[in-house]
Design a protein around this motif. Structure first.
Motif, PDB file in Angstrom:
ATOM      1  N   UNK A   2       0.824  -1.210   0.000  1.00  0.00           N
ATOM      2  CA  UNK A   2       0.000   0.000   0.000  1.00  0.00           C
ATOM      3  C   UNK A   2       0.858   1.260   0.000  1.00  0.00           C
ATOM      4  N   UNK A   3       2.046   1.208   0.634  1.00  0.00           N
ATOM      5  CA  UNK A   3       2.909   2.387   0.623  1.00  0.00           C
ATOM      6  C   UNK A   3       3.440   2.663  -0.776  1.00  0.00           C
ATOM      7  N   UNK A   4       3.616   1.616  -1.574  1.00  0.00           N
ATOM      8  CA  UNK A   4       4.059   1.795  -2.955  1.00  0.00           C
ATOM      9  C   UNK A   4       2.959   2.471  -3.767  1.00  0.00           C
ATOM     10  N   UNK A   5       1.723   2.061  -3.546  1.00  0.00           N
ATOM     11  CA  UNK A   5       0.602   2.657  -4.276  1.00  0.00           C
ATOM     12  C   UNK A   5       0.425   4.115  -3.873  1.00  0.00           C
ATOM     13  N   UNK A   6       0.496   4.391  -2.580  1.00  0.00           N
ATOM     14  CA  UNK A   6       0.365   5.773  -2.106  1.00  0.00           C
ATOM     15  C   UNK A   6       1.496   6.625  -2.656  1.00  0.00           C
ATOM     16  N   UNK A   7       2.709   6.081  -2.667  1.00  0.00           N
ATOM     17  CA  UNK A   7       3.853   6.811  -3.193  1.00  0.00           C
ATOM     18  C   UNK A   7       3.668   7.115  -4.681  1.00  0.00           C
ATOM     19  N   UNK A  12       2.275  10.984  -9.074  1.00  0.00           N
ATOM     20  CA  UNK A  12       1.426  11.325 -10.216  1.00  0.00           C
ATOM     21  C   UNK A  12       0.649  12.604  -9.941  1.00  0.00           C
ATOM     22  N   UNK A  13       0.095  12.720  -8.730  1.00  0.00           N
ATOM     23  CA  UNK A  13      -0.657  13.922  -8.386  1.00  0.00           C
ATOM     24  C   UNK A  13       0.243  15.148  -8.410  1.00  0.00           C
ATOM     25  N   UNK A  14       1.448  15.036  -7.873  1.00  0.00           N
ATOM     26  CA  UNK A  14       2.376  16.172  -7.896  1.00  0.00           C
ATOM     27  C   UNK A  14       2.690  16.601  -9.327  1.00  0.00           C
ATOM     28  N   UNK A  15       2.922  15.629 -10.198  1.00  0.00           N
ATOM     29  CA  UNK A  15       3.243  15.960 -11.586  1.00  0.00           C
ATOM     30  C   UNK A  15       2.048  16.609 -12.280  1.00  0.00           C
ATOM     31  N   UNK A  16       0.851  16.071 -12.063  1.00  0.00           N
ATOM     32  CA  UNK A  16      -0.335  16.640 -12.692  1.00  0.00           C
ATOM     33  C   UNK A  16      -0.636  18.046 -12.193  1.00  0.00           C
ATOM     34  N   UNK A  17      -0.373  18.296 -10.915  1.00  0.00           N
ATOM     35  CA  UNK A  17      -0.623  19.622 -10.364  1.00  0.00           C
ATOM     36  C   UNK A  17       0.474  20.617 -10.725  1.00  0.00           C
ATOM     37  N   UNK A  18       1.638  20.136 -11.124  1.00  0.00           N
ATOM     38  CA  UNK A  18       2.738  21.021 -11.471  1.00  0.00           C
ATOM     39  C   UNK A  18       2.577  21.606 -12.868  1.00  0.00           C
ATOM     40  N   UNK A  19       2.008  20.862 -13.782  1.00  0.00           N
ATOM     41  CA  UNK A  19       1.881  21.319 -15.169  1.00  0.00           C
ATOM     42  C   UNK A  19       1.109  22.628 -15.268  1.00  0.00           C
ATOM     43  N   UNK A  20      -0.095  22.728 -14.689  1.00  0.00           N
ATOM     44  CA  UNK A  20      -0.791  24.016 -14.790  1.00  0.00           C
ATOM     45  C   UNK A  20      -0.080  25.139 -14.048  1.00  0.00           C
ATOM     46  N   UNK A  57      -5.112   9.736   3.124  1.00  0.00           N
ATOM     47  CA  UNK A  57      -5.489  10.393   1.865  1.00  0.00           C
ATOM     48  C   UNK A  57      -5.541  11.913   2.034  1.00  0.00           C
ATOM     49  N   UNK A  58      -6.016  12.371   3.198  1.00  0.00           N
ATOM     50  CA  UNK A  58      -6.066  13.815   3.468  1.00  0.00           C
ATOM     51  C   UNK A  58      -4.654  14.387   3.555  1.00  0.00           C
ATOM     52  N   UNK A  59      -3.783  13.664   4.263  1.00  0.00           N
ATOM     53  CA  UNK A  59      -2.395  14.121   4.383  1.00  0.00           C
ATOM     54  C   UNK A  59      -1.718  14.159   3.029  1.00  0.00           C
TER      55      UNK A  59
END
Length: 109
Positions: A2-7, A12-20, A57-59
């Motif tokens: 699960x830590x691999x999935x969260x990581x 992915x979220x960081x990369x997607x949020x960085x583009x805009x 998930x919140x963190x």
């Protein structure tokens, strides 16, 4: 596992949020602040009866959004201290370098 999935989700979220943020820096900061506040409202509605407890998930979400906002706005925007945000971020990054699954106990073959 699960830590691999969260990581992976965190990266992915960081990369997607960085583009805009590169394209529309001022709008992105404003949108990121709104996303933080909306998520905080979701957490608070979920826990109206007791003390606020942030789930992993919140963190994850707050740590990912913290990269989009300048640090001088963190105290005003986030519901936790900047030190807590940085600690959450360090834990997510450290999970990448945690090789507990590869460790063996006992005598080597």
């Amino acid at each position: 596992m699960s830590s691999v999935i969260v990581s992976l989700l965190y990266k992915v979220t960081r990369k997607l949020l960085t583009v805009p943020s590169v394209l529309l820096r001022r709008e992105t900061v404003k949108d990121a602040e709104l996303l933080v506040l909306r998520h905080e409202n979701v957490v608070l509605r979920r826990q109206l009866a007791g003390p606020v407890r942030y789930e992993p998930a919140d963190r994850f979400w707050f740590a990912a959004l913290s990269g989009l906002l300048p640090r001088r706005h963190w105290l005003r925007v986030f519901p936790v201290t900047p030190g807590t945000l940085l600690a959450w971020h360090r834990r997510f990054i450290a999970a990448k370098w945690d090789y507990t699954a590869r460790r063996r106990t006992g005598r080597p073959p």
